[in-house]
Motif scaffolding. Structure first.
Motif, mmCIF file in Angstrom:
data_model
loop_
_atom_site.group_PDB
_atom_site.id
_atom_site.type_symbol
_atom_site.label_atom_id
_atom_site.label_comp_id
_atom_site.label_asym_id
_atom_site.label_seq_id
_atom_site.Cartn_x
_atom_site.Cartn_y
_atom_site.Cartn_z
ATOM 1 N N GLU A 91 4.100 4.141 4.248
ATOM 2 C CA GLU A 91 3.799 2.642 4.369
ATOM 3 C C GLU A 91 2.697 2.040 4.079
ATOM 4 O OE1 GLU A 91 4.464 -1.162 6.192
ATOM 5 O OE2 GLU A 91 5.678 -0.012 6.032
ATOM 6 N N THR A 94 3.851 1.785 0.695
ATOM 7 C CA THR A 94 4.300 0.322 0.257
ATOM 8 C C THR A 94 3.336 -0.264 0.377
ATOM 9 O OG1 THR A 94 6.200 1.226 1.248
ATOM 10 C CG2 THR A 94 5.981 -0.592 0.923
ATOM 11 N N GLN A 95 2.061 -0.120 1.027
ATOM 12 C CA GLN A 95 1.339 -1.529 1.131
ATOM 13 C C GLN A 95 0.718 -1.883 -0.756
ATOM 14 O OE1 GLN A 95 1.839 -3.444 3.055
ATOM 15 N NE2 GLN A 95 3.157 -3.212 4.322
ATOM 16 N N SER A 131 9.524 2.302 -3.775
ATOM 17 C CA SER A 131 9.977 0.825 -1.832
ATOM 18 C C SER A 131 10.701 -0.065 -2.730
ATOM 19 C CB SER A 131 8.417 0.525 -0.826
ATOM 20 O OG SER A 131 9.169 -0.253 -0.532
ATOM 21 N N GLN A 157 11.887 6.921 4.399
ATOM 22 C CA GLN A 157 11.186 7.648 4.775
ATOM 23 C C GLN A 157 11.533 8.900 4.695
ATOM 24 O OE1 GLN A 157 9.939 6.595 8.228
ATOM 25 N NE2 GLN A 157 8.857 4.700 8.159
#
Length: 238
Positions: A91, A94-95, A131, A157
């Protein structure tokens, strides 16, 4: 024009005209995602984040110094597959990728090539290790998302599904009801080539410079272009 150039041109024309479905890698063939938001800095930040949690020993020296966020992510997944740690790290990546979309640099000729292929009735999909949220954000900003929707397949994931595993390519082909031989994969790394070979999909290498072209050829890519311009020209001529 040399015989070799003629052969290359004919081989390229055959790849393009035969393709009813075009599977695109994202970062490289469509844009340079980290053109203004360096991937090296992202990798360093991920390593620092792990070390801040006392997890220095999770990575080897080579992995820590790789400056590739995907190397860091895969390394942690190998040691703790399916863990909350992997989910949080994925995550975070992805950010960072989402932040990078605002300064991503479109690959020359990619936008008109995508629109032209769509206009003549070919179906397009994304098969990427980035992503899917990032891909959709970028494509939406360029007005290209309708050319691909809903066929955007990328990192979850379940990191064992990343290329060179052919999972994303097979996912796209199955969803589109397409035979591998009727498709074409456009990618810029040896892992894209391996995934295409494993899925039985013809491959066109995109390399923005001679160094990257050499890497692809040495990996076994038979067709490599350093610009998408000739592909667009050829498609329009057909």
């Amino acid at each position: 024009m040399t015989a070799e150039t003629e052969n290359d041109t004919e081989q390229l024309r055959e790849l393009i005209t035969r393709a009813r479905v075009v599977l695109w890698d994202f970062d490289g063939p469509i844009c340079r995602l980290f053109a203004g938001h360096k991937a090296e800095r992202v990798a360093i930040d991920l390593v620092d984040w792990l070390e801040g949690r006392g997890l220095h020993g999770l990575l080897t020296d080579d992995e820590r110094q790789s400056l590739d966020p995907h190397v860091v992510l895969r390394a942690v997944d190998r040691r703790h597959p399916g863990s909350d740690l992997v989910a949080e790290l994925e995550e975070r990546l992805t950010q960072e990728e989402l932040r990078a979309t605002s300064s991503a640099m479109p690959t020359a000729y990619a936008d008109p090539l995508i629109r032209t292929w769509t206009a003549i009735g070919s179906r397009l999909a994304i098969a990427t290790n980035n992503s899917p949220r990032v891909v959709r954000t970028y494509l939406d900003g360029r007005g290209l998302l309708p050319c691909f929707t809903p066929h955007v397949y990328g990192r979850t994931q379940n990191l064992h599904q990343l290329k060179p595993d052919p999972h994303f390519l097979r996912q796209a082909l199955n969803a589109m009801g397409a035979a591998p031989a009727a498709a074409l994969m456009i990618g810029d790394t040896p892992s894209d080539l391996v995934a295409a070979n494993r899925a039985g999909v013809p491959f066109l290498g995109y390399a923005r410079n001679e160094r990257k072209a050499k890497v692809l050829r040495e990996a076994g890519a038979e067709s490599v272009v350093q610009s998408l311009g000739p592909v667009l020209e050829m498609l329009r001529a057909e």
